[in-house]
Design an enzyme around this catalytic site. Structure first.
Site, mmCIF file in Angstrom:
data_model
loop_
_atom_site.group_PDB
_atom_site.id
_atom_site.type_symbol
_atom_site.label_atom_id
_atom_site.label_comp_id
_atom_site.label_asym_id
_atom_site.label_seq_id
_atom_site.Cartn_x
_atom_site.Cartn_y
_atom_site.Cartn_z
ATOM 1 N N ASP A 1 0.958 -1.119 0.066
ATOM 2 C CA ASP A 1 -0.030 0.043 -0.078
ATOM 3 C C ASP A 1 0.942 1.358 0.060
ATOM 4 O O ASP A 1 2.168 1.269 0.291
ATOM 5 C CB ASP A 1 -1.035 0.122 1.175
ATOM 6 C CG ASP A 1 -0.421 -0.619 2.356
ATOM 7 O OD1 ASP A 1 0.837 -0.452 2.611
ATOM 8 O OD2 ASP A 1 -1.014 -0.935 3.342
ATOM 9 N N ASN B 1 -7.766 -3.876 14.699
ATOM 10 C CA ASN B 1 -8.937 -3.952 14.203
ATOM 11 C C ASN B 1 -9.188 -5.379 13.200
ATOM 12 O O ASN B 1 -9.999 -5.565 12.657
ATOM 13 C CB ASN B 1 -9.854 -2.961 13.760
ATOM 14 C CG ASN B 1 -9.023 -2.336 12.480
ATOM 15 O OD1 ASN B 1 -7.968 -2.875 11.957
ATOM 16 N ND2 ASN B 1 -9.529 -1.335 11.909
ATOM 17 N N HIS C 1 -7.406 -5.419 10.350
ATOM 18 C CA HIS C 1 -7.068 -5.054 8.791
ATOM 19 C C HIS C 1 -6.024 -5.747 8.300
ATOM 20 O O HIS C 1 -4.785 -6.150 9.282
ATOM 21 C CB HIS C 1 -7.355 -3.491 8.722
ATOM 22 C CG HIS C 1 -5.839 -2.924 9.368
ATOM 23 N ND1 HIS C 1 -6.104 -1.381 9.893
ATOM 24 C CD2 HIS C 1 -4.650 -3.058 9.066
ATOM 25 C CE1 HIS C 1 -4.880 -1.293 10.167
ATOM 26 N NE2 HIS C 1 -4.168 -1.952 9.688
ATOM 27 N N GLU D 1 -9.601 -2.252 5.538
ATOM 28 C CA GLU D 1 -10.257 -2.097 7.053
ATOM 29 C C GLU D 1 -11.507 -3.021 7.172
ATOM 30 O O GLU D 1 -11.966 -3.700 6.173
ATOM 31 C CB GLU D 1 -10.881 -0.770 7.146
ATOM 32 C CG GLU D 1 -9.724 0.256 7.177
ATOM 33 C CD GLU D 1 -8.804 0.075 8.383
ATOM 34 O OE1 GLU D 1 -9.096 -0.489 9.269
ATOM 35 O OE2 GLU D 1 -7.785 0.966 8.398
HETATM 36 C C1 F6R Z 1 1.124 -1.830 6.272
HETATM 37 C C2 F6R Z 1 0.033 -2.358 6.315
HETATM 38 C C3 F6R Z 1 -0.942 -2.503 7.695
HETATM 39 C C4 F6R Z 1 -0.001 -2.618 8.799
HETATM 40 C C5 F6R Z 1 -0.832 -2.894 10.140
HETATM 41 C C6 F6R Z 1 -0.120 -2.971 11.220
HETATM 42 O O1 F6R Z 1 1.895 -1.924 4.967
HETATM 43 O O2 F6R Z 1 -0.286 -2.952 5.338
HETATM 44 O O3 F6R Z 1 -1.974 -3.332 7.327
HETATM 45 O O4 F6R Z 1 0.558 -3.866 8.456
HETATM 46 O O5 F6R Z 1 -1.353 -1.676 10.357
HETATM 47 O O6 F6R Z 1 0.861 -2.014 11.480
HETATM 48 P P1 F6R Z 1 2.191 -2.317 12.605
HETATM 49 O O7 F6R Z 1 3.003 -3.121 12.274
HETATM 50 O O8 F6R Z 1 2.593 -0.891 12.530
HETATM 51 O O9 F6R Z 1 1.404 -2.604 13.772
#
Ligand code: F6R
Length: 247
Positions: free
Chosen positions: A67, A136, A138, A143
């Site tokens: 992303d 959550n 995702h 989401e």
């Molecule tokens: C990042 C991504 C997000 C993260 C997720 C966890 O490219 O796709 O879905 O993997 O938000 O983030 P952290 O690792 O910072 O807890």
């Protein structure tokens, strides 16, 4: 789905790096799907170490990131491209032309999303996708409520995500409101997946993803349907699982 519980963040990162390195040794032109965020930083550090100390070769590796924010140029210090440069790409012998991160500055974002999907196909599909998980449930910017069959597309960030990200910007107004993300359908086409999670604040999400029903309300739960997925977590992230898993 193979759940591997490790003692701590370091062990989790090393276990993931071992799998990445073994796939890379078997297939030098591995197509690797990458994530940003705090979770995979330890994995990237270990891969950098393996490159420097053991000669792990990335010269033929092709990468696709999950992303990117819309409206941030690659040199912006909060862009995901910048994050990848600083945390991995600048320290290994990867060819710039093989790096793919969605372009948040593309003139025609929809056309760019289609192009991104075509590029993944052109390189034969993603061999191994690294994923983090949001508290959550995702995955990437998919989401809760995202279609389980979705493809690479524009997503509006939730108010919660905008608030969470505000700490990285001068003001909340500067936080991007839209992002490009690989879809859940895109992610599921990867031949193998490693989902990483560390820390207590991920325990509910890990439980829902691994033991809960498969539902769009927990996008990560789709991983139960994948034919070759590793869920590598530390003890804290595993603390709410009802089954015993070992490392
Ligand atoms: C990042 C991504 C997000 C993260 C997720 C966890 O490219 O796709 O879905 O993997 O938000 O983030 P952290 O690792 O910072 O807890």
């Amino acid at each position: 789905m193979l759940v591997i519980v490790k003692e701590n963040y370091d062990e989790m990162s090393k276990e993931a790096a071992k799998i990445v390195a073994s796939r890379l040794r078997r297939k030098p032109n591995l197509v690797l799907g990458l994530a940003t965020g705090s979770t995979p930083v330890g994995l990237y550090k270990e891969l950098i170490r393996m490159h420097k100390e053991e000669g792990l070769d990335f010269s033929k590796v092709v990468t696709f990131n999950l992303d990117e924010y819309i409206g941030l140029p690659p040199q912006h210090d909060q862009s995901y491209r910048y994050f990848m440069d600083v945390n991995l790409f600048n320290h290994i012998n990867i060819e710039k032309r093989y790096i793919h991160v969605p372009n948040g500055m593309a003139d025609d974002i929809e056309a760019h999303c289609e192009w991104y999907e075509e590029q993944i196909k052109k390189f034969g599909g993603i061999d191994l996708q690294i994923l983090g998980i949001g508290a959550n449930g995702h995955i990437a910017f998919n989401e809760p409520g995202s279609s389980l069959g979705s493809r690479t597309r524009i997503k509006t960030l939730t108010q919660q995500t905008i608030k969470d990200n505000a700490r990285f910007f001068k003001s909340i107004e500067e936080v991007p409101k839209y992002a490009i993300t690989m879809g859940i359908g895109t992610i599921m086409e990867a031949k193998e997946i490693i989902l990483l999670a560390s820390g207590k604040n991920k325990a509910d999400a890990v439980k829902a993803a691994v033991e809960g029903p498969i539902t769009a309300m927990c996008p990560a739960s789709i991983i139960q349907m994948h034919r070759k997925a590793f869920v590598i977590v530390d003890k804290e992230a595993a603390s709410k699982l009802s089954q015993e898993f070992t490392g």
